[in-house]
Design an enzyme around this catalytic site. Structure first.
Site: not given
Ligand code: ADP
Ligand code: ZN
Ligand code: MG
Length: 605
Positions: A208, A428-429, A505
C-alpha cells in the site's frame, strides 16, 4: 451518459412542489387572512344598522350574511352575521331603497377543474415526493438502485487526472513497462506491422502507498485517451447480479470509446480465488468475476482497450484472471530504495517553501522502508511544523521531526514518567545503541531519544543504513538480533531486573531469528529446506508453517539458540563498555535527545 440528464429532474420536482404550495396558499391560507379584517356582529346589530339606513349592500350567503355599512367614524366596513331564519328579511331590506341585496349563487367548479384538483394534482404531488425521497435515499446508500446495471465508472480524460509520469518519482521499472502501453495507444500501427499483440491486461502489484493508483492516473495523463476508473468494491452491490451487469456495461462503454484505458483499483475485492467455498455468500462476487473473465476474452485487444488493475494481494487472485490473454503482464511497484525515496521527497517538496539547509539525502537515509505515501506525509508534516513554529519556510529540523512523527507518532506532551523509569528507559536505549555501534557491520545510530510518543514508544534508537543492501548476510542478521536484545541486556546489567519495555524488541528479534531458520536457510540443522511459506507478501508478510510437529519443535529450539547467543553477545559487549553505558545514559537523561554524531563522539573517546 445518464449522469448528464439527471441533474435536470430535481429542478422539475422543485417547480412542481413550488406550484403546489402556491395553489394551497391560494385556496386556504390567503382567504382566511383576508377574512380576518371582517368584523363579526350579531343579528340584532345588523337589523339596527338596516333600520338606521347605514347599510349599503347585503350579500346573503349559504350560512351567513355579509354586509357593508358605514361605521361610527363614517368609514365603510365589512361585517358578517349569522343567517337567521327570518322570513321578513327581504321585506326589511326592501324598505330601504338604497340597499342593494342579493343571494350568492353557489360557485360550481367545472368538472375538469374538479377532476384535476381531486385526482391529478394529489397524484402528481405524491409522485414528486416519492422521486425526491428515493433519489436522496440513493445518495445516502451510495448505490444507484433504480438504474440497474449501469456502471458508474468515472471517465477521466487527460486534463482531469492532471498527473503525468513526472509526478511519479522513482519506480523506473514500472514506468518503463507502462510507457510501452502509452506508446501502443498512441500508434498501434507500429506494433501491428510487426505482428505483436499488446497485452490486454496489466496488473500493478505492490504494498500500500507505493503509488499504484498514482501510476494508473499518470498513464491516463500521458496517453491522452479516455480513462475509465472504477474500484473493485464498486462492483459489489446490494442486488445479486448487479456486479456482473456493471462489468458488462463498463466494457461496452469502453469499447465504444476505444482506444482507452480501463482501470480497476483494488481488484482483489472481486478477483479472489473461487475455491474458498465459504458459507455460500460469495455468489455475487463469483458472478462478477466470471463476467469479468468473459468480457476480457470477448473483446479484441487490437481495438486499443487496455485494462490496468492494481492490488496489494496478488496471491489471492484467481488463477484464471492471471493467465495469458487476461492480466498476463505484472508490473511490480515496490517500496522505494534510497534514490527513489530522495526523488519522492523532492517531488513533494516542490509544493512547499524550503529553507536553504535542506538535505533530502539525509531524510531519505532515515526512512528506510517508508512508502511513497509516508514520504509525502513527512513533507506535509514538516510544513505543518514550520507553520506551528511561526516560520515562512521549512527547515531541516522540521523534516527530521516529521520523520519521527510519521514513524513513531507525535511527542506525548503531558506524559508523566518517574525519574526511576526515565533512567531505565535511558539505559535501555543506550544499550541498543552501544550494541549496534560496537558490532562493526551494524549501521551507526542516527538519533536516540527518550521522549515518549503517542504510538506508545517510550524512546527509540533510530538506525540509519549508509547504503541500501538488497541482501542480508547471516552476520548482519545476527547483529540485528543482538541489537534488539541490547536494550534488555543493559537493564539486566545495571538494574538486575526485567521490565516490560522490551516487548517490541523481543517480537522483532524473534521474527528475524525465525525467518533465518524457516525461510532463509541460515541454520545448521535444516540446510536449504523451506519450512514456511509467505502468504501475504505485500501486507506484513504473514507466514504459515509447512512441516511436521516434530520439525516445528526443532525450529523453536533453533530459534531459541540463535536469540540466546545474540543476547549473550549483547551482554558481553555492554560489559566491556560499562563505563560508556553509564556516562552516555546520564547524558541522555539530561538531554532527552542526542544525535548520532554526539553519541559516536562520546563513545569513541
Ligand atoms: P497505492 O495505490 O499504491 O496504495 P497511491 O497511488 O494511492 O498508493 O499513493 C498515495 C500517495 O502517495 C500518492 O497520491 C502520492 O502523493 C504519494 N506517492 C506514492 N508513491 C509515490 C511516488 N513514487 N512518487 C510520488 N508520490 C508518490
Ligand atoms: Zn528496546
Ligand atoms: Mg491505491
Amino acid at each position: 451518459m445518464k449522469e448528464a440528464k439527471n441533474p435536470k429532474k430535481p429542478i422539475i420536482y422543485f417547480y412542481a412542489v413550488t406550484l403546489a404550495i402556491v395553489l394551497l396558499l391560494n385556496a386556504f391560507v390567503f382567504p382566511s387572512i383576508v377574512e380576518k379584517q371582517i368584523t363579526e356582529v350579531d343579528y340584532g346589530t345588523f337589523l339596527t344598522q338596516v333600520e338606521k339606513g347605514n347599510v349599503k349592500t347585503v350579500e346573503i350567503q349559504d350560512n351567513k350574511i355579509a354586509f357593508t355599512a358605514a361605521n361610527e367614524a363614517g368609514k365603510e366596513g365589512i361585517y358578517v352575521t349569522g343567517l337567521v331564519n327570518d322570513p321578513e328579511l327581504v321585506n326589511r331590506l326592501r324598505a330601504d331603497k338604497n340597499i342593494k341585496f342579493s343571494k350568492v349563487i353557489p360557485k360550481e367548479n367545472s368538472p375538469l377543474t374538479n377532476f384535476i384538483m381531486s385526482w391529478v394534482f394529489p397524484i402528481a404531488v405524491f409522485f414528486a415526493l416519492g422521486q425526491i425521497l428515493s433519489s436522496s435515499m440513493q445518495k445516502r446508500m451510495g448505490g444507484n438502485t433504480m438504474s440497474f446495471g449501469k456502471s458508474n465508472a468515472k471517465v477521466y480524460v487527460e486534463a482531469q487526472t492532471g498527473k503525468t509520469f513526472k509526478d511519479v518519482a522513482g519506480e523506473d521499472e514500472a514506468k518503463e513497462a507502462l510507457t510501452e502501453i502509452v506508446d501502443f495507444l498512441h500508434n498501434p500501427g507500429k506494433y501491428k506491422e510487426i505482428g505483436a499483440i499488446m497485452p490486454k491486461g496489466v496488473l500493478l502489484v505492490g504494498p500500500p502507498g507505493t503509488g499504484k493508483t498514482l501510476l494508473a492516473k499518470a498513464v491516463a495523463g500521458e496517453s491522452k485517451v479516455p480513462f475509465f476508473s472504477i474500484s473493485g468494491s464498486e462492483f459489489v452491490e446490494m442486488f445479486v447480479g448487479m456486479g456482473a451487469a456493471r462489468v458488462r456495461d463498463l466494457f461496452k462503454q469502453a469499447q465504444a470509446k476505444a482506444p482507452c484505458i480501463v482501470f480497476i483499483d483494488e481488484i482483489d475485492t472481486i478477483g479472489k480465488k473461487r475455491d474458498s467455498g465459504g458459507l455460500g455468500g460469495n455468489d455475487e462476487r463469483e458472478q462478477t468475476l466470471n463476467q469479468l473473465l468473459t468480457e476480457m476474452d470477448g473483446f479484441n485487444g487490437e481495438k486499443g482497450v487496455v485494462i490496468l488493475a492494481a492490488t496489494n494481494r496478488p496471491d489471492t487472485l484467481d488463477k484464471a484472471l492471471l493467465r495469458p490473454g487476461r492480466f498476463d503482464r505484472r508490473v511490480p511497484v515496490e517500496l522505494p530504495d534510497l534514490a527513489g525515496r530522495e526523488a519522492i521527497l523532492k517531488v513533494h517538496a516542490q509544493k512547499i517553501k524550503l529553507g536553504s539547509n535542506i538535505d533530502f539525502n539525509e531524510i531519505a537515509r532515515a526512512t528506510s522502508g517508508a512508502s511513497g505515501a509516508e514520504l509525502a506525509n513527512i513533507i506535509n508534516e514538516g510544513a505543518l511544523r514550520a507553520v506551528k513554529c511561526g516560520r515562512k519556510y521549512v527547515e531541516q529540523s522540521d523534516l527530521e521531526e516529521a520523520v519521527e512523527v510519521v514513524i513513531a507518532g507525535y511527542q506525548k506532551k503531558g506524559a508523566v514518567i518517574s525519574p526511576k523509569e526515565k533512567q531505565i528507559i535511558a539505559y535501555h536505549e543506550i544499550g541498543h545503541a552501544i550494541v549496534a555501534a560496537k558490532q562493526k557491520e551494524s549501521a551507526p545510530v542516527h538519533k536516540i531519544t527518550i521522549i515518549p510518543r503517542t504510538s506508545g514508544a517510550l524512546g527509540y534508537t533510530m538506525q540509519v543504513s549508509e547504503n541500501e543492501n538488497v541482501l542480508m548476510t547471516r552476520e548482519e542478521a545476527m547483529n540485528k538480533i543482538a541489537t534488539f536484545t541490547g536494550g534488555r541486556a543493559a537493564e539486566e546489567l545495571v538494574f538486575g531486573t526485567y521490565t516490560s519495555g522490551a516487548s517490541n524488541d523481543i517480537e522483532q528479534a524473534t521474527k528475524i531469528a525465525r525467518a533465518m531458520v524457516t525461510r532463509l536457510g541460515m541454520s545448521k540443522n535444516f540446510d536449504m529446506m523451506a519450512l514456511e511459506t509467505v502468504t501475504n507478501q505485500y501486507l506484513g508478510g504473514d507466514a504459515s508453517l509447512a512441516c511436521s510437529p516434530e520439525t516445528a519443535a526443532k525450529i523453536d529450539e533453533e530459534v531459541l539458540t540463535i536469540i540466546k547467543n545474540a543476547h549473550e553477545r549483547a551482554i558481553n559487549i555492554l560489559k566491556e563498555n560499562i563505563e560508556k553505558l553509564h556516562t552516555l545514559s546520564a547524558y541522555l537523561i539530561e538531554k532527552e535527545t542526542i544525535t548520532g554524531e554526539e553519541f559516536m563522539r562520546m563513545l569513541e573517546n
